[in-house]
Every structure is written in structure tokens, then in C-alpha cells.
Design an enzyme around this catalytic site. Structure first.
Site, PDB file in Angstrom:
ATOM      1  N   TYR A 106      18.133 164.072  16.381  1.00  0.00           N
ATOM      2  CA  TYR A 106      17.709 165.061  17.376  1.00  0.00           C
ATOM      3  C   TYR A 106      16.863 164.402  18.458  1.00  0.00           C
ATOM      4  O   TYR A 106      17.065 164.630  19.660  1.00  0.00           O
ATOM      5  CB  TYR A 106      16.920 166.176  16.680  1.00  0.00           C
ATOM      6  CG  TYR A 106      16.317 167.187  17.625  1.00  0.00           C
ATOM      7  CD1 TYR A 106      17.115 168.152  18.227  1.00  0.00           C
ATOM      8  CD2 TYR A 106      14.955 167.191  17.905  1.00  0.00           C
ATOM      9  CE1 TYR A 106      16.562 169.088  19.096  1.00  0.00           C
ATOM     10  CE2 TYR A 106      14.398 168.113  18.767  1.00  0.00           C
ATOM     11  CZ  TYR A 106      15.212 169.063  19.358  1.00  0.00           C
ATOM     12  OH  TYR A 106      14.653 169.987  20.225  1.00  0.00           O
ATOM     13  N   SER A 112      12.283 167.940  24.909  1.00  0.00           N
ATOM     14  CA  SER A 112      11.440 168.068  23.722  1.00  0.00           C
ATOM     15  C   SER A 112      10.368 166.994  23.694  1.00  0.00           C
ATOM     16  O   SER A 112      10.586 165.871  24.189  1.00  0.00           O
ATOM     17  CB  SER A 112      12.293 167.961  22.453  1.00  0.00           C
ATOM     18  OG  SER A 112      11.476 167.929  21.295  1.00  0.00           O
TER      19      SER A 112
END
Length: 239
Positions: free
Chosen positions: A144, A131
């Protein structure tokens, strides 16, 4: 290596980016495509073989690897995200434990289980879905982001570890992707089909990393600056 005639296993393939990976592998001529899903009975995609998989459960991972012993390409796509009000919020620790179980330890478990069977003749490959938040400061996504940063580090170490076995490892960095999971977010989103094509193209070209959207490319470019974007997000605005 080529996706054509390979045997591909995709984790978290019931929908979204994972399903796009499975479909693209089939479209590229993969000999077989396995979809790692929590509920195989609810999966119905022509030409794709569902395999029960919970990446947070070691026994489930081992069973999946035994059920698919012919895999040549592994795609670690399964992941979860939770919004936390602050990295210092009371619930942040519990959130972090949950997301790390899937986004980091899940990647480790699945890779460890499938790696021994991957061919070392140039046909073997691994794609890890990462990500852009690894390099972006987003307080509400702190757990996250930490899990994806850990997965990035693992990916880089794994690449070095498997080089002697001639197994390619691609780290896929991307921001928001246009799937059901992001439908309520009014932000720029990458096409899942385009993201998947870039990832497989990179694997076939023996490349190591994919920056699948403009946001990821811009963030990565700041890493060598005296003040990168992860320290001062205003860098992204040219300030």
C-alpha cells in the site's frame, strides 16, 4: 478557481472520504456532482449523480469520462489497502499488484481519460488522495505504501505537466480517516469532513499540497533531517 458552479467528479464516492468529497462539493455550490461508484443502482444521495466506474477497468473509465464530459474538477479518491505480514511475505507480490491497479494505475487511467476535457481557463483542477504512509515505515502496509509513494510521484509530475494548461493539482496527504473502513483501528483519526474541506480550500487557493493531520505534518517535517522518519521511525518520538 472555485468549487461553486464547477462540475465535480469523485471516484470511490459510495462511502467514506469519497462521499464526503461529493457532499462538500454540493454544499459549496457545485453546479453538478458526479459520484464514481461500482454500483450506481445502490447509490442514493440527493443532488449527486452516480456514474458506474471501476478504476481498474480501462473500458469502464473511458465510459465514465464519456458519460460526464462536462467535468471541471476531478477528485481521485478511489483506493484500497491490504495488510501484508511482511514486505518479503509470499503473498506480498500479489497484494502489491492488486493495490497498484487501483491506487496507482487507477489514478493514471482516470486522469488520462478526464484531463482532455478539463478547462484550461483557471477553472480546472485535480485532487489526488495520497497518504502519510508514503513517508512512514510500516512493514505490514508495504505494498500500500509503495502504491501511494508512486501516486505521489505521479501527482508531482502531473502538476508540472498541467501547469501550462492552468490546471491546479493538489496532493492530499493524510493518515487514518474516521470512516467505516477504519472503525476497527484504535488509532487517532482525522474527520473526513475536515480533510475534505482542507483539500477544497487548497484547490481554491491554488495551493499544491495538503497535510491534513498532525501525523502527516510531523512526518513531512522530518524529510529534510539528516535521518528522516522513514529511515528511523524513532525520530518521531524525539529520540
Amino acid at each position: 478557481m472555485k468549487i461553486a458552479n464547477s462540475v465535480v467528479f469523485v471516484t470511490g464516492a459510495s462511502r467514506g472520504l469519497g462521499l464526503a468529497f461529493a457532499r462538500e462539493a454540493l454544499a459549496r455550490g457545485a453546479a453538478k456532482v458526479y459520484a464514481g461508484v461500482r454500483n450506481p443502482a445502490g447509490f442514493n444521495e440527493p443532488g449527486i449523480v452516480p456514474i458506474a466506474l471501476d478504476v481498474t477497468d480501462a473500458a469502464s473509465v473511458e465510459a465514465a469520462a464519456k458519460a460526464a464530459p462536462d467535468v471541471t474538477v476531478l477528485v481521485n479518491n478511489a483506493g484500497i489497502a491490504e495488510v501484508t505480514g511482511s514486505p518479503l511475505a509470499h503473498e506480498a507480490e500479489a497484494h502489491a499488484r492488486r493495490v497498484f491497479e487501483t491506487n496507482y494505475y487507477g489514478v493514471m487511467r482516470v486522469t488520462r481519460a478526464f484531463e482532455p476535457a478539463l478547462p484550461g481557463d483557471g477553472r480546472g483542477g485535480i485532487v489526488n488522495v495520497l497518504s502519510d504512509v508514503t513517508w512512514r515505515t510500516v512493514p505490514m502496509l508495504a505494498p500500500y505504501a509503495a502504491s501511494k509513494a508512486a501516486a505521489w510521484s505521479f501527482t508531482n509530475t502531473l502538476r508540472a505537466q498541467l501547469k501550462t494548461r492552468n490546471i491546479g493539482v493538489v496532493g492530499l496527504h493524510v493518515g487514518f480517516v474516521d470512516t467505516d473502513l477504519t472503525k476497527d483501528f484504535d488509532v487517532p483519526k482525522a474527520s473526513p469532513v475536515d480533510v475534505v474541506r482542507q483539500a477544497f480550500d487548497a484547490l481554491e487557493a491554488n495551493e499544491s499540497e495538503v497535510l491534513a493531520d498532525e501525523g502527516s505534518r510531523t512526518l513531512k517535517a522530518t524529510l529534510s533531517l539528516p535521518v528522516p522518519a522513514y529511515i528511523d521511525p524513532a525520530v518521531l518520538e524525539g529520540k
